[in-house]
Design an enzyme around this catalytic site. Structure first.
Site, PDB file in Angstrom:
ATOM      1  N   ASP A  73      47.561  89.079  22.934  1.00  0.00           N
ATOM      2  CA  ASP A  73      46.719  90.256  23.224  1.00  0.00           C
ATOM      3  C   ASP A  73      46.773  91.147  21.963  1.00  0.00           C
ATOM      4  O   ASP A  73      47.253  92.260  22.006  1.00  0.00           O
ATOM      5  CB  ASP A  73      47.185  91.012  24.484  1.00  0.00           C
ATOM      6  CG  ASP A  73      48.608  91.537  24.378  1.00  0.00           C
ATOM      7  OD1 ASP A  73      49.442  90.904  23.680  1.00  0.00           O
ATOM      8  OD2 ASP A  73      48.907  92.602  24.966  1.00  0.00           O
ATOM      9  N   HIS A  82      59.107  91.807  19.206  1.00  0.00           N
ATOM     10  CA  HIS A  82      58.997  91.091  20.487  1.00  0.00           C
ATOM     11  C   HIS A  82      58.326  89.728  20.318  1.00  0.00           C
ATOM     12  O   HIS A  82      58.930  88.686  20.576  1.00  0.00           O
ATOM     13  CB  HIS A  82      58.178  91.912  21.483  1.00  0.00           C
ATOM     14  CG  HIS A  82      58.659  93.302  21.677  1.00  0.00           C
ATOM     15  ND1 HIS A  82      59.834  93.591  22.312  1.00  0.00           N
ATOM     16  CD2 HIS A  82      58.123  94.502  21.319  1.00  0.00           C
ATOM     17  CE1 HIS A  82      60.009  94.895  22.350  1.00  0.00           C
ATOM     18  NE2 HIS A  82      58.987  95.473  21.753  1.00  0.00           N
TER      19      HIS A  82
END
Ligand code: RIB
Ligand code: CA
Length: 305
Positions: free
Chosen positions: A9, A241
């Site tokens: 995303d 992340h």
């Protein structure tokens, strides 16, 4: 070379993960599928195409996937304060010359696992909507894919988007719960480990020493991300992340994992919380609980320098 599809995303740390995966030279990147979360799916698709063009990697197919959560009509807000108005820290890149491919992201995932049975690892670093829809469309998917490596969840630590939940799981909790219960081989790279891998200003300075468009881009997007982490959490660096999920594929020995049965809370109060349950009825997934952060960061920075 390991065959991989990234499901993103794109987002700042997604962009770092794409760059890391490509520059590692160790992965056969079959394509990138997109979804919503940090930004809309259309913006994530544009950003992905732009990142690939900065990297001279526009030959990698980009396939647009789901535009909304599996079981909800509404989108949770975008993360503009974290990733900037455009999702890339407000760093402007030329509009992409290439276009996404016509095939829908969910079908792209299905077609590739059928083309290369048990040979494709999917690294999912956004909401799990595309993966969940692929399993729903063809339940055989769970036997055809080699493994799904998911950046998401916070099993032993607090969340980030809300105190009890991590952003990717919170964005489509039903999809995540469905995937965790599906029996697909899955490694969960959550905040439990990703918040141990912070990219500091000093680390990013390496990119300031190079004039390449990619280094400049990585430096500028990271600056935006670091400012958010400093202002919001008082942290001297931004969480790597999504790159850590790539790290888990490149070198699984970076992690200590524990097989656990994980569900996602779907109640109004604790929506998106990942928690352990008795494993008799829920399949086990491999949850990363420890990471060799020093070794990972060294590899990440060397690869991208
Ligand atoms: O919680 C961190 C995750 O949420 C990362 O994947 C980031 O890109 C956002 O999607
Ligand atoms: Ca992401």
């Amino acid at each position: 070379m390991k065959k991989v599809i990234l499901d993103v995303d794109t987002g700042i740390d997604d962009a770092l993960a794409i760059a890391y995966a490509i520059k590692s030279g160790q992965l056969d990147l079959l394509g990138i599928t997109t979804s919503f979360g940090n930004v809309s799916v259309e913006e994530a698709t544009r950003n992905t195409l732009q990142v690939l063009e900065v990297m001279d990697a526009a030959h990698i197919p980009v396939s647009m996937g789901a535009d909304k959560p599996m079981a909800r009509d509404h989108l949770k807000g975008k993360a503009l304060h974290v990733h900037g108005e455009n999702g890339l820290g407000n760093v402007e890149l030329p509009l992409p010359k290439e276009s996404k491919i016509e095939m829908y992201g969910v079908d792209f995932l299905l077609s590739k696992v059928k083309e290369f049975p048990n040979k494709v690892t999917i690294v999912a670093v956004g909401a799990l909507t595309n993966v969940a829809l692929a399993i729903k469309k063809d339940p055989d998917f769970i036997h055809l894919v080699e493994r799904i490596v998911v950046m998401g969840g916070a099993v032993t630590v607090p969340g980030n988007v809300v105190p009890h939940a991590e952003a990717n799981i919170y964005t489509d909790p039903e999809a995540a719960d469905f995937v965790f219960q599906s029996g697909v081989p899955l490694t969960l790279v959550g905040l439990d480990v990703t918040l141990q891998t912070l990219l500091t200003k000093k680390d990013a300075e390496k990119w300031a020493q190079s004039d390449s468009p990619l280094s400049k881009f990585l430096l500028n997007i990271s600056k935006f991300y670091m400012n958010f982490y400093m202002n919001e959490n008082g942290l001297e660096g931004c969480g790597l992340h999504d790159p850590l999920a790539i790290g888990a594929v490149l070198d699984p020995s970076l992690m200590k994992t524990k097989p656990m049965s994980i569900r996602v809370d779907l109640s109004k109060e604790l929506i998106g919380k990942t928690f352990e349950v008795n494993g008799e009825t829920t399949p086990k997934i491999d949850v990363c609980l420890e990471v060799d952060a020093r070794r990972f960061k060294e590899h990440f920075l060397t690869t991208l320098s």
